[in-house]
Design a protein around this motif. Structure first.
Motif: not given
Length: 222
Positions: A35-36, A54-57, A11-17, A4-7
């Motif tokens: 998860l977060e 993993a694919q999304a990351l 998200r923060d790095e890429h500006g994703l909701s 959850g922390q990785m997600i």
């Protein structure tokens, strides 16, 4: 690290909701939220779900597994009642791959390992790739606790290179370690323990240093 922390970091790095990441990964926004917020690792994920995330990351499932907390990994989905022409869980076959086991590897301050297998370990084929080679060592010591416990079987994917931040098997001046490899901004390289009681081990320019494998999983003998 918690998945959850990785997600959240991604998200923060890429500006994703959450909704945008859910669309990328194919999981629901509510599950991303769970998860977060799961700070106690109460949720566990199946391998297909881990592969989606993993694919999304933008990473491989192997690399994600290597950085996740083991308590979040569920090897098999929860059994369900057979429906229609589905096979019941009792009739499903689990195929095992034979992985050579070598001497215990140091989860401490260093240990020499005989490079001849002493045993073999059966690993479910759903957990490893047929395209890769693997080996295993019993853990010796407590420097990688709580992630890897003394006596656990550690399965490594054989490789000669490893990304910073990953756990692996390493040879340093003839001694063998299971540690987390880190490269600092000043260019220095270190082997870190998970247990804070152990000091990091520096890798000097003239050291005989080799990467032997990348951490894939641990197996506990009941």
């Amino acid at each position: 690290m918690r998945i959850g922390q990785m997600i959240k970091n991604y998200r923060d790095e890429h500006g994703l909701s959450m909704r945008a990441f859910a669309h990328l990964s194919g999981i629901s926004p509510s599950y991303v939220s769970k998860l977060e917020s799961d700070t106690q690792n109460k949720l566990s994920l199946t391998l297909p779900k881990i592969a989606q995330i993993a694919q999304a990351l933008g990473m491989t499932a192997d690399d994600l597994l290597a950085t996740m907390d083991d308590t979040q990994i569920r090897l098999n989905p929860k059994p369900t009642q057979p429906r229609g022409n589905m096979l019941s869980p009792e009739r499903l076959q689990i195929h095992l791959n034979t992985v050579p086991v070598y001497d215990p590897i140091s989860c401490g301050t260093g240990k020499w390992v005989d490079e001849q297998p002493i045993d073999y370990l059966g690993v479910p084929d759903t957990m490893i790739s047929k395209a890769c080679h693997y080996f295993a060592n019993p853990a010796y010591g407590d420097s990688m606790e709580p992630r890897i416990l003394n006596g656990d079987y550690i399965v490594f994917e054989q490789t000669e290179s490893i990304a910073p931040g990953c756990i692996g098997a390493f040879s340093l001046n003839g001694e063998y370690f299971c540690k987390r490899f880190k490269k600092l901004p000043d260019g220095s390289m270190w082997l870190f323990s998970e247990n804070p009681r152990y000091d990091p081990i520096p890798i000097q320019r003239d050291d005989d240093f080799r990467v032997l494998g990348k951490y894939r999983m641990r197996m506990t003998e009941n």
